[in-house]
Design an enzyme around this catalytic site. Structure first.
Site, mmCIF file in Angstrom:
data_model
loop_
_atom_site.group_PDB
_atom_site.id
_atom_site.type_symbol
_atom_site.label_atom_id
_atom_site.label_comp_id
_atom_site.label_asym_id
_atom_site.label_seq_id
_atom_site.Cartn_x
_atom_site.Cartn_y
_atom_site.Cartn_z
ATOM 1 N N GLY A 82 0.817 -1.210 0.000
ATOM 2 C CA GLY A 82 0.000 0.000 0.000
ATOM 3 C C GLY A 82 0.847 1.254 0.000
ATOM 4 O O GLY A 82 1.956 1.263 0.528
ATOM 5 N N ARG A 146 1.224 -6.093 -4.747
ATOM 6 C CA ARG A 146 1.445 -6.949 -3.581
ATOM 7 C C ARG A 146 1.918 -8.358 -3.948
ATOM 8 O O ARG A 146 1.818 -9.279 -3.149
ATOM 9 C CB ARG A 146 0.160 -7.049 -2.752
ATOM 10 C CG ARG A 146 -0.281 -5.724 -2.136
ATOM 11 C CD ARG A 146 -1.467 -5.907 -1.200
ATOM 12 N NE ARG A 146 -1.939 -4.646 -0.658
ATOM 13 C CZ ARG A 146 -1.436 -4.047 0.424
ATOM 14 N NH1 ARG A 146 -0.433 -4.610 1.071
ATOM 15 N NH2 ARG A 146 -1.935 -2.896 0.853
ATOM 16 N N ASP A 177 6.156 -7.483 4.759
ATOM 17 C CA ASP A 177 6.136 -8.552 3.756
ATOM 18 C C ASP A 177 7.035 -8.221 2.565
ATOM 19 O O ASP A 177 7.728 -9.086 2.030
ATOM 20 C CB ASP A 177 4.703 -8.805 3.278
ATOM 21 C CG ASP A 177 3.845 -9.458 4.350
ATOM 22 O OD1 ASP A 177 4.366 -10.328 5.078
ATOM 23 O OD2 ASP A 177 2.663 -9.101 4.476
ATOM 24 N N LYS A 203 8.777 1.123 4.784
ATOM 25 C CA LYS A 203 7.565 1.868 4.458
ATOM 26 C C LYS A 203 6.358 1.215 5.115
ATOM 27 O O LYS A 203 6.181 0.013 5.015
ATOM 28 C CB LYS A 203 7.364 1.871 2.935
ATOM 29 C CG LYS A 203 6.105 2.534 2.439
ATOM 30 C CD LYS A 203 4.880 1.690 2.175
ATOM 31 C CE LYS A 203 4.987 0.251 1.910
ATOM 32 N NZ LYS A 203 3.648 -0.407 1.812
ATOM 33 N N THR A 204 5.552 1.965 5.812
ATOM 34 C CA THR A 204 4.192 1.579 6.172
ATOM 35 C C THR A 204 3.620 2.613 7.117
ATOM 36 O O THR A 204 4.271 2.980 8.101
ATOM 37 C CB THR A 204 4.065 0.177 6.821
ATOM 38 O OG1 THR A 204 2.751 0.022 7.372
ATOM 39 C CG2 THR A 204 5.071 -0.049 7.926
ATOM 40 N N ASP A 206 1.407 2.036 9.080
ATOM 41 C CA ASP A 206 1.044 1.311 10.303
ATOM 42 C C ASP A 206 2.114 1.396 11.383
ATOM 43 O O ASP A 206 1.844 1.091 12.545
ATOM 44 C CB ASP A 206 0.795 -0.170 9.999
ATOM 45 C CG ASP A 206 -0.362 -0.391 9.042
ATOM 46 O OD1 ASP A 206 -1.001 0.603 8.648
ATOM 47 O OD2 ASP A 206 -0.628 -1.547 8.682
#
Length: 555
Positions: A82, A146, A177, A203-204, A206
């Site tokens: 994402g 993905r 991942d 990167k994220t 979250d």
């Protein structure tokens, strides 16, 4: 020109680099730290990563360097998973670094994530193209994807494409991942005697890709500032009308870092932290009890309004629901043929028939729309085996169960207030936004630093920038071995090496600060209104870091 005035102004911003990265590459000296170990499952990981396990932590300092390259570089870059604000600045940093090293160096972007690498679907990222994306949000310069690189055929294809394009290195920008993919590719290339380096970039939004050395993943700063502005607006709306309960689900597939940060920034009346739910083994009914208690007490004070924050991944942290999802998943994986061509109602019948008695009771106790969404979340697992938890409208589940509980209390004369809920889901609004000053600087530094790692002949590392609570010029640059972040997890019935998600630390300062204040936030209207992300103005506002980083890096 199809561009906004804001974008035109924003592209004038020049990202700041750590002082060490401003030096000539020949004057950046590599310092080796101690050899590292994985988080857990060390023996299994040593067997899997025979060529890249246990590498030392790297830092850079001023001094003489012996670079591994003297000629122009060919670098491939992949945006994976994402989007997160700042991805384009990682690419800008890579581009500027390789061009500084040798103006004839080339940067290739693989389209659509890892699939672009496997299919050799790429474009050369030129100066004019890069310039049009500097300091912008999104991953649209080459798009993301993905696809999981996990089979021998995939590894061979990746190697073939890398050699076909004479690549010296591949940089993978992604989350846990995606960086697992990076670690596996680095090992495969090394095992086959190929001198093609692989570097990861954290990167994220979250913020679940981190350890003592990776202080935060990029995008978290920008996204949480955007969500906090929106939540602050809802807090103001609640205070203005005094009749709505706003239930806000926040993106964050597993960890509750986003929810916790937004709570620290806005002071909602209720914020659920998934990790606490799991640690205390709270049932769904107990969570509803706690929320109803706050709603009832506020009503007695004449406050029939409030704001609730719910993390997206909460459903997987409620022990009974997590066990239910795992059992549903197991049933599907073992009986996949029976489900082919069936509609959702027929699928439900098969699941109910095969569930254990206890789990059948848990499943059937849920509202019907949640029963169906749980099935859909299992059918729509991503290539890495992750449930599609955003399919499960946890905020609507809570609203329905609270409404039912309050109706019963009203019949018994125990509740005389009013309850008018409004549900929201904030996620996509923050993923592709213009990066904040922090993310613009951080991402540019991560990309530039990735090239310095490559020039020093390193592979299987994640680009690392530390001391993020200081001015960017004082940040520390280096690299962290990807295997250090890993453990073995079960995916689709098999144990596989995966980067372990970093969850909220219940002993950490951010959570303790939240616990210290949440009871008074619950009953008093102590809302904060952070306002929008600031890009222009005094440094105090435009360069502000997250509450999470302020607390975690407090000396």
């Amino acid at each position: 020109m199809n561009t906004s005035l804001f974008k035109q102004e924003r592209q004038k911003y020049i990202p700041k680099l750590p002082n060490i990265l401003k030096k000539d590459f020949n004057n950046i000296s590599l310092v080796y730290g101690e050899n590292t170990e994985a988080i857990q499952d060390r023996q299994a990981l040593k067997e899997f990563f025979k060529n890249t396990y246990g590498l030392p932590i790297i830092s850079f300092t001023e001094g003489e360097s012996s670079l591994s390259f003297s000629k122009a570089l060919n670098i491939g870059i992949i945006l994976s998973g994402g989007p997160a604000p700042g991805g384009h600045n990682v690419i800008s940093g890579v581009f500027d670094a390789i061009k500084k090293f040798n103006p004839n160096s080339k940067l290739f972007g693989f389209k659509g994530g890892p699939l672009g690498l496997l299919e050799n679907d790429k474009i050369e990222l030129t100066e004019s193209l890069i310039n049009s994306y500097r300091n912008t949000g999104g991953f649209d310069i080459v798009s993301s994807g993905r696809t999981k690189i996990e089979t021998e055929e995939h590894y061979n294809k990746a190697l073939f494409v890398a050699k076909e394009n004479n690549l010296n290195a591949i940089i993978i920008i992604g989350g846990d991942d995606s960086n697992t993919n990076a670690a596996i590719l680095a090992e495969y290339f090394k095992k086959n005697g190929e001198n093609i380096q692989v570097i990861g970039v954290p990167k994220t939004i979250d913020a679940d890709l981190r350890n003592d050395h990776i202080e935060i993943s990029f995008g978290f700063d920008s996204a949480t500032k955007i969500y906090s502005e929106l939540i602050g607006n809802l807090c103001r709306d609640a205070m203005s009308t005094k009749k709505y309960w706003h239930f806000v689900k926040l993106m964050g597939r597993s960890a509750s870092h986003v929810a916790l940060e937004c709570a620290l920034k806005t002071h909602p009346n209720i914020c659920i932290v998934s990790e606490e739910v799991l640690a205390k083994k709270k049932t769904l009914s107990e969570i509803i009890d706690e929320m109803v208690s706050v709603i009832l007490k506020r009503s007695l004070n004449g406050d029939n309004f409030g704001v609730v924050i719910v993390p997206e991944g909460l459903i997987e942290f409620i022990p009974e629901v997590k066990s239910l999802m795992l059992e549903l998943c197991d049933i599907f994986d073992k009986n996949e043929g029976e489900f082919k061509g069936l509609n959702i109602e027929k699928m439900k019948e098969i699941f109910v028939a095969k569930l254990s008695d206890y789990m059948k009771g848990v499943y059937l106790s849920l509202p019907l729309f949640i029963q169906f969404e749980l099935i859909k979340s299992i059918l729509e697992r991503d290539p890495h085996g992750n449930f599609n938890v955003s399919r499960v409208p946890t905020e609507k589940l809570f609203i329905e169960m609270i409404q039912s509980r309050l109706n019963d209390m009203k019949k018994r004369g125990e509740y005389k207030g009013s309850f008018t809920p409004v549900d929201h889901f904030f996620g996509y609004e923050g993923r592709s936004a213009f990066p904040s000053n922090f993310d613009s600087d951080y991402c540019y530094s991560l990309g530039y630093n990735a090239v310095v790692l490559i020039l020093n002949g390193l592979t299987g590392y994640m680009s690392c920038i530390k001391n993020l609570n200081l001015k960017p010029t004082d940040w520390i640059a280096g690299g962290v071995p990807l295997t250090m972040l890993m453990n073995m997890e079960e995916r689709y019935g098999e144990k596989k090496p995966v980067i372990k998600k970093a969850l909220v630390d219940l002993e950490g300062r951010p959570f303790k600060e939240f616990v210290k204040n949440r009871d008074k936030w619950a009953l008093n209207n102590l809302y904060l209104y952070p306002g929008p992300v600031q890009y222009f103005g005094s440094s105090e506002i435009v360069d502000e870091i997250t509450e999470t980083l302020k607390l975690e890096l407090l000396k």
